[in-house]
Scaffold this motif. Sequence first.
Motif, PDB file in Angstrom:
ATOM      1  N   LYS A 324       0.772  -0.829   0.180  1.00  0.00           N
ATOM      2  CA  LYS A 324      -0.206   0.243  -0.148  1.00  0.00           C
ATOM      3  C   LYS A 324       0.736   1.122  -0.034  1.00  0.00           C
ATOM      4  O   LYS A 324       0.633   1.986  -0.859  1.00  0.00           O
ATOM      5  N   GLU A 325       2.258   1.137   1.066  1.00  0.00           N
ATOM      6  CA  GLU A 325       3.326   2.185   1.015  1.00  0.00           C
ATOM      7  C   GLU A 325       3.094   2.389  -0.161  1.00  0.00           C
ATOM      8  O   GLU A 325       3.386   3.303  -0.859  1.00  0.00           O
ATOM      9  N   LYS A 326       3.527   1.444  -0.833  1.00  0.00           N
ATOM     10  CA  LYS A 326       4.293   1.107  -2.444  1.00  0.00           C
ATOM     11  C   LYS A 326       3.688   2.513  -3.351  1.00  0.00           C
ATOM     12  O   LYS A 326       3.851   2.442  -4.143  1.00  0.00           O
ATOM     13  N   ALA A 327       2.344   1.602  -3.038  1.00  0.00           N
ATOM     14  CA  ALA A 327       1.606   2.465  -4.353  1.00  0.00           C
ATOM     15  C   ALA A 327       1.394   3.648  -3.946  1.00  0.00           C
ATOM     16  O   ALA A 327       1.030   4.728  -5.315  1.00  0.00           O
ATOM     17  N   ILE A 328       0.951   4.500  -2.819  1.00  0.00           N
ATOM     18  CA  ILE A 328       1.619   5.700  -2.728  1.00  0.00           C
ATOM     19  C   ILE A 328       2.129   6.256  -3.171  1.00  0.00           C
ATOM     20  O   ILE A 328       2.163   7.576  -4.401  1.00  0.00           O
ATOM     21  N   VAL A 329       3.717   6.029  -3.319  1.00  0.00           N
ATOM     22  CA  VAL A 329       4.622   6.429  -3.970  1.00  0.00           C
ATOM     23  C   VAL A 329       4.794   6.324  -5.308  1.00  0.00           C
ATOM     24  O   VAL A 329       4.228   7.411  -6.480  1.00  0.00           O
ATOM     25  N   TYR A 330       4.164   5.036  -5.954  1.00  0.00           N
ATOM     26  CA  TYR A 330       3.310   5.502  -7.570  1.00  0.00           C
ATOM     27  C   TYR A 330       2.976   6.507  -8.148  1.00  0.00           C
ATOM     28  O   TYR A 330       2.814   6.629  -9.333  1.00  0.00           O
ATOM     29  N   LYS A 331       1.652   6.612  -7.087  1.00  0.00           N
ATOM     30  CA  LYS A 331       0.317   7.193  -7.499  1.00  0.00           C
ATOM     31  C   LYS A 331       0.546   8.553  -7.634  1.00  0.00           C
ATOM     32  O   LYS A 331       0.961   9.519  -8.674  1.00  0.00           O
TER      33      LYS A 331
END
Length: 372
Positions: A324-331
Motif C-alpha cells: 500500500k505504501e509503495k502504491a502511494i509513491v507510484y501514484k
Amino acid sequence: LLITIKFEEENRSMASYGSKRSAALFFLLVLTGILIFCSTNKVGVGDQKITLELVSFFQKTSTSNQLQDVSFSNKTPITFNRDYPTYLTLSPKNQLLLKKSQKILARIKDNCRKLNISTKWDYEDNFSKPRLLLVKPEHHIMYGSNPKTGSTSFKKFLFILDGDYKTANPHLPHGHYKIVRGTNFFRNKEHFDGYVKILSIRNPITRLLSAFRNKQLRKFWYIKEEVASKMTESEQFARVVRKRLTKPHIADVHLMPQWQQMDICSFPYDVVMQFEEASQYISLVQHLTNTTHVEFPGSRVEKGKDTHDTMYYANQYFGALTPKEKAIVYKQYEMDFKVLGYTRYGEETFPYLSFQDSVKTQNEIYETDNPS
C-alpha cells in the motif's frame, strides 16, 4: 579576396606613413571581420557542421582581459546549432552521449504528446517556465535547477567558474549566476537560443530516498528529532511516505514531481543529464560550454561521505514499504514515470531509464510492483 586586396592597399598606405601601430590595429579589425563572417556560415569539418564563432576564438586564444570582456558580452551574437551545439569539436564519446541525450529528449516529448500535454514553447507569450532557472551569461549556460538531482554541485560549479568555492553559499546567487524572473528574458529568441539549456533528471524513487536521507535523517524536516529518535530509519521513511506523499499538492520542492515543476514537456532544453550517469554528462556539458578548464565538484559518494550505493538504500527503505505504501509513491510520481520513462523498483535495469514504451496506465504500474 576583396578583404585581402583591401588589406594590402591599406597596408601600403600605412607603411608610407611609417605607422606600425596603426597597421597592427587595422590587422586586428580585419581579422575580427573575417571571424564575424565565419560566424554566419556553416563550415564542414569531416562529417560534422560546426558553427564558427567569434566568442569561441577569443575564449580559446586570448590572454587579454579586454578581449575576454568582449567575448563575454551579452551583445555578442551567438549561433547555437542544434545538430552540433558546440563551440569545439566533440570527442566521439561525447558525440554519442549528445545523441543519447537528444534521443531522451525526443522520447520525453513523444511521451508528453501521448499524454496530451503541450510540447509547444512560445517565445513571445509564454508564462510557463521551470521552477528555477540559473543563468551564467559569460559561459552561455542556462541550468534548470531540479532539487535532488545534483543541483547543489552544479551551483558550486558556477561559483568555481568565478574562482569562488569555499566562501559562497550554493543556495544563494552571490553574483555568481543570475536567476531568471518573469518571462521577458525569453522573448529575445536569438539571445535565448544562444544559451546551452541544461536539465538533470533522476529516478523518482532514488530522488525521494535522497530527499529523505538529506532532509529527514540529517535535518529532521519531516519528523521531529525527539519523535524520530524512537523510530528506525525504515519506519521514518514509511511515515514520510504516508504523511507527505498523500497530499493532493506537495509544496516541498524536494518531494514535488519533476515533470511539472521543471516544465519538462514544453521548455526547449538542449541537454538532459541522467543523474545516474552524471559524470559522463558533466564532461559533455563542460565541452559544450567551453568550461573544461574548471574541475567539477565531486558528489558525496566521490568524496567518501556516502559509503553505500543506490541499491543499498533502495532495498533498505523502499524495499521495506508495504504494498500500500509503495502504491502511494507510484501514484504521487505517476507522471514522472510516464513522462521520463524511468524503470521501477524491482526491474532489472532499475534505477536507469528504460527506452521501451514508458506510457503505462496506473493499474499497470501497481501490477508490475505487486504481481499477486
